[in-house]
Design a protein around this motif. Structure first.
Motif, PDB file in Angstrom:
ATOM      1  N   GLY A 194      69.235 -89.832 111.957  1.00 27.49           N
ATOM      2  CA  GLY A 194      69.821 -90.519 110.815  1.00 27.49           C
ATOM      3  C   GLY A 194      69.160 -91.812 110.411  1.00 27.49           C
TER       4      GLY A 194
ATOM      5  N   PRO B 292      68.907 -86.564 109.509  1.00 19.91           N
ATOM      6  CA  PRO B 292      70.317 -86.908 109.731  1.00 19.91           C
ATOM      7  C   PRO B 292      71.019 -85.888 110.613  1.00 19.91           C
ATOM      8  CG  PRO B 292      70.051 -85.906 107.576  1.00 19.91           C
ATOM      9  CD  PRO B 292      68.667 -86.046 108.155  1.00 19.91           C
TER      10      PRO B 292
ATOM     11  N   THR C  60      63.289 -86.442 105.754  1.00 21.60           N
ATOM     12  CA  THR C  60      64.695 -86.568 106.131  1.00 21.60           C
ATOM     13  C   THR C  60      65.367 -85.212 106.344  1.00 21.60           C
ATOM     14  OG1 THR C  60      65.560 -86.564 103.851  1.00 21.60           O
ATOM     15  CG2 THR C  60      64.806 -88.675 104.744  1.00 21.60           C
TER      16      THR C  60
ATOM     17  N   TYR D  85      69.310 -89.352 103.957  1.00 17.54           N
ATOM     18  CA  TYR D  85      69.901 -90.596 104.462  1.00 17.54           C
ATOM     19  C   TYR D  85      70.991 -91.151 103.537  1.00 17.54           C
ATOM     20  CZ  TYR D  85      65.889 -90.954 107.655  1.00 17.54           C
ATOM     21  OH  TYR D  85      64.954 -90.731 108.630  1.00 17.54           O
TER      22      TYR D  85
ATOM     23  N   LYS E 286      75.916 -87.355 102.307  1.00 14.60           N
ATOM     24  CA  LYS E 286      76.975 -87.176 103.297  1.00 14.60           C
ATOM     25  C   LYS E 286      78.262 -86.701 102.631  1.00 14.60           C
ATOM     26  CE  LYS E 286      75.006 -90.720 106.305  1.00 14.60           C
ATOM     27  NZ  LYS E 286      75.141 -92.101 106.827  1.00 14.60           N
TER      28      LYS E 286
ATOM     29  N   CYS F 150      79.699 -81.973 109.461  1.00 13.23           N
ATOM     30  CA  CYS F 150      79.336 -83.383 109.326  1.00 13.23           C
ATOM     31  C   CYS F 150      79.810 -84.217 110.514  1.00 13.23           C
ATOM     32  CB  CYS F 150      79.912 -83.967 108.030  1.00 13.23           C
ATOM     33  SG  CYS F 150      79.303 -83.163 106.540  1.00 13.23           S
TER      34      CYS F 150
ATOM     35  N   THR G  82      79.951 -86.347 113.803  1.00 17.54           N
ATOM     36  CA  THR G  82      78.952 -87.242 114.398  1.00 17.54           C
ATOM     37  C   THR G  82      79.217 -87.531 115.871  1.00 17.54           C
ATOM     38  OG1 THR G  82      80.211 -89.183 113.665  1.00 17.54           O
ATOM     39  CG2 THR G  82      78.471 -88.378 112.198  1.00 17.54           C
TER      40      THR G  82
END
Length: 725
Positions: free
Chosen positions: A400, A406, A461, A539, A544, A554, A556
């Motif tokens: 990320g 990411p 990315t 990014y 997101k 998504c 984390t």
């Protein structure tokens, strides 16, 4: 400790490049000389044994004990002639490293002496203690039996005086306790599924080969500076240190001239690699200071995984000879690029066709689109699993930022391939799809040749990018075993291809032509998998939010990410590769490993903060207090004269008190987490309640580094770690 730091700086600054003696022969003449490869086998095995062994390897059939005896005899003769005295089964336990137990080539001769002996039984199978390796509950301490079994598809090799035999590692009941066993099963699954789908286009295809080309990034740090950083030695990363005023912002390290001392390390590493049959090709400076990359020519996936693990071991040994320590941690230094291990993955047929290369006619381009679309569908269905396969406590620091992808899996196809799929979705079976393999750019400068333009650009990315004739899985961490991500990817694509063939065959049985059936199913997949396609900036906050709308994974939190391994889709994906019991066991290992990593980091940080940083800060504060006291003795205006000293004294007290309080809070959070019985819940507690203290304590330590006298600071600073070579 400050004395150790300055001694380390002096030693590192005066270090000279080590002289490396180059081989007198050409690379091609000594390449693979330490490997029991086809050339060695042809010399030391009979023709019948040689043929029988490779028939078994090519067909994936079991090597019987009789054949193993003949191979062992030839292997022993070759090894003894090369000065070998020991042998070991070399396997990949669930630790991201390798394991080995050395035994001598000796047995009693029955007359009070010894003979050199190595039987087919010893080659084919050994019995290491399975209770001492991570098993996720599959093995208890009192249930020690486990087996390592020879993998004949990966050739044996010599390290020092030891013959290393690549093997799988399983429990007494047959459950996989390693990375190689499921990797081999996934390769067999995708090989069969690919061949079956290829028969729509070419009946001659009998099997498929998965190729892997990894790119190993790493840092080099002088060994004395490394020793002056207990956090580096114990955790692989710096748990504290303020950023250097100069880091990578000038972009002057990437592809720059390789420092001579580093170049000598690279030269010796290449010589050792070539002798062991590792086809290293590329070496260069990476973006961050003291960061570098090594990449080989691509190989068959299983062999490539073995070679990467072997290379990491060689790198550590050679680095020590050159007074370096090699760092494979994904983020050893804050504020600069971390290290990844991009996995370049492709599918080829036994007839020599790369299925991810655009074709020259309508049929070949339809084949190309078929496999690209099915890979898209597989990644879409299994994006959570693929993220779980590369997630770890260490890789979480890298993903990320600073050119790393990411923590949301998406696929970059580039403009041309994206346009092709969009047109295909709207086309009819009669329309021709044309894919330009290469375009040309004329620069208008006479002496500069025209540049060939690939059918995709690059997206730094993107975690999973199409790069012309392969997919690049960029999210894999530098310390990881490639087998984890490759097994998940192979299994995902294999399961998807099976589903695809079933749907196409059903339509054909219903009366549609083969072409009509292919078009209909592919169009459906293109539409369904559209959420996984993303060519933009990974990014951005907008992505997101958009990824969440697209219902991509998504999450984390690493411990929660691991839940994807045991989802209904993952159980289906891993059918025939890992059982549901094995998947749950692997998650137990992952949660336990996560806990231990954070636990070690918190203990090291607490020790350094309380026993190294606070005493030095207080000592410097005492100097300031003495200075203020002396000012008071000689001047009525001491408050004004000592204003800056008093400000620093107060700031030191603030940071010291905060560090002390937060270390004790962290210890309490750790104790509370340790009382949780469930490994999953314990890992979540470490993520939510313990790990945040690492950054909070670091903030105050790094502020003190800017205040305390440089001569007193005990730990090697970033400017020393990153710029002394």
């Amino acid at each position: 400790m400050s004395k150790l730091r300055f001694k380390a700086v002096a030693a590192a600054s005066n270090r000279k490049p080590l002289e490396v003696v180059a081989p007198t022969r050409k690379t091609s003449e000594y390449y693979g000389e330490k490997v029991f490869n086809r050339n060695a086998m042809a010399k030391y095995l009979s023709k019948a044994t040689f043929k029988a062994l490779f028939d078994a390897i090519d067909k994936g059939s079991t090597v019987d004990r009789g054949l193993a005896e003949h191979v062992a005899a030839g292997m022993r003769m070759w090894a003894l002639e090369n000065g070998v005295t020991h042998y070991t089964h070399w396997f990949h336990p669930l630790t991201d490293g390798t394991a080995e137990k050395h035994d001598a080539f000796v047995e009693h001769d029955g007359q009070g002496g010894m003979i050199e002996e190595f039987s087919g039984k010893l080659l084919a199978q050994q019995e290491p203690d399975a209770s001492s390796f991570p098993s996720g509950g599959l093995r208890n301490t009192f249930e020690a039996r486990g087996y390592s079994a020879w993998d004949p598809s990966s050739p044996a090799f010599i390290m020092g005086d030891t013959l290393c035999i690549p093997t799988i590692f399983i429990s007494y009941m047959g459950e996989a306790l390693d990375y190689k066993t499921p990797l081999l099963k996934s390769l067999a699954a995708i090989g069969k599924a690919t061949a079956d789908v290829c028969h729509y286009f070419n009946k001659d295809v009998k099997s498929a080969i998965i190729n892997l080309g990894w790119e190993q990034e790493y840092f080099l740090v002088d060994q004395d500076l490394y020793s002056a950083r207990p956090d580096l030695a114990l955790t692989g990363r710096t748990l504290m240190s303020h950023e250097s005023a100069k880091n990578q912002q000038l972009e002057d390290h990437y592809f720059g001239s390789i420092p001579l001392r580093v170049l000598k390390f690279m030269e010796e590493l290449e010589y050792e690699s070539y002798a062991l049959g590792i086809p290293v090709k590329t070496r260069h400076n990476e973006v961050a200071p003291n960061q570098f990359e090594l990449a080989p020519i691509y190989e068959e996936c299983n062999l490539a995984v073995d070679h990467n693990l072997l290379l990491m071991s060689i790198m550590d040994q050679v680095a020590r000879k050159h007074s370096f320590r090699v760092l494979f941690h994904e983020k050893p230094f804050r504020g600069i690029n971390g290290s990844g291990k991009h996995n370049n993955w492709s599918i080829c047929t036994d007839t020599g066709i790369n299925l991810l290369s655009p074709g020259k006619d309508k049929v070949e381009n339809l084949r190309f689109i078929t496999f690209v679309v099915n890979i898209l569908a597989a990644v879409h269905k299994n994006n959570g699993l693929l993220k779980a396969s590369i997630s770890s406590a260490t890789n979480a620091h890298r993903l990320g930022a600073n050119e790393a992808p990411p923590a949301i899996i998406s696929v970059f196809l580039g403009t041309q391939v994206s346009d092709i799929l969009d047109k295909f979705e709207k086309s009819s079976v009669k329309d021709a799809i044309v894919v330009d393999n290469k375009k040309q750019i004329s620069l208008g400068v006479g002496q500069i040749p025209e540049i060939l333009l690939d059918n995709t650009d690059r997206n730094r990315t993107s975690p999973f990018a199409f790069t012309g004739n392969r997919f690049e899985f960029r999210a894999v961490g530098s310390s990881a075993n490639c087998a984890s991500g490759m097994t998940a990817l192979n299994a995902s694509v294999a399961e998807q291809l099976v589903v695809f063939k079933s749907e196409v065959d059903t339509l054909i049985k219903g009366g549609k032509s083969k072409e009509e059936a292919l078009y209909e199913v592919l169009k459906k997949y293109i539409k369904e998998s559209r959420p996984i396609r993303f060519n933009g900036n990974g990014y951005s906050d907008e992505w997101k939010a958009e990824a969440n709308k697209r219902k991509l994974d998504c999450e984390t939190s690493v411990p929660v990410i691991y839940d994807s391994y045991t989802s209904k889709q993952s159980v289906k994906t891993f059918h025939g590769i890992l059982s549901e019991v094995e998947l749950h066991a692997r998650n137990e290992v992952k949660w336990e490993t996560y806990v231990k990593k954070i636990q070690i980091e918190s203990r090291v940080l607490g020790d350094l903060a309380l026993n190294h940083i606070i005493p030095v800060a207080i000592s410097y504060q005492s100097i300031l207090l003495t200075n203020v006291a002396k000012l008071k003795e000689v001047s009525l205006d001491y408050k004004q004269l000592g204003a800056e000293q008093m400000r620093l004294i107060e700031k030191i007290s603030t940071h010291v008190n905060s560090i002390n309080a937060k270390v004790h809070e962290m210890v309490d959070a750790r104790k509370a987490a340790n009382n949780i019985e469930s490994e999953r819940e314990k890992a979540i507690a470490y993520h939510d309640n313990v790990a945040p203290y690492l950054d909070e304590i670091r903030y105050h330590v790094d502020k003190l580094e800017l205040i305390v006298d440089n001569e007193m600071w005990p730990l090697a600073k970033y400017r020393e770690l990153l710029f002394i070579r």
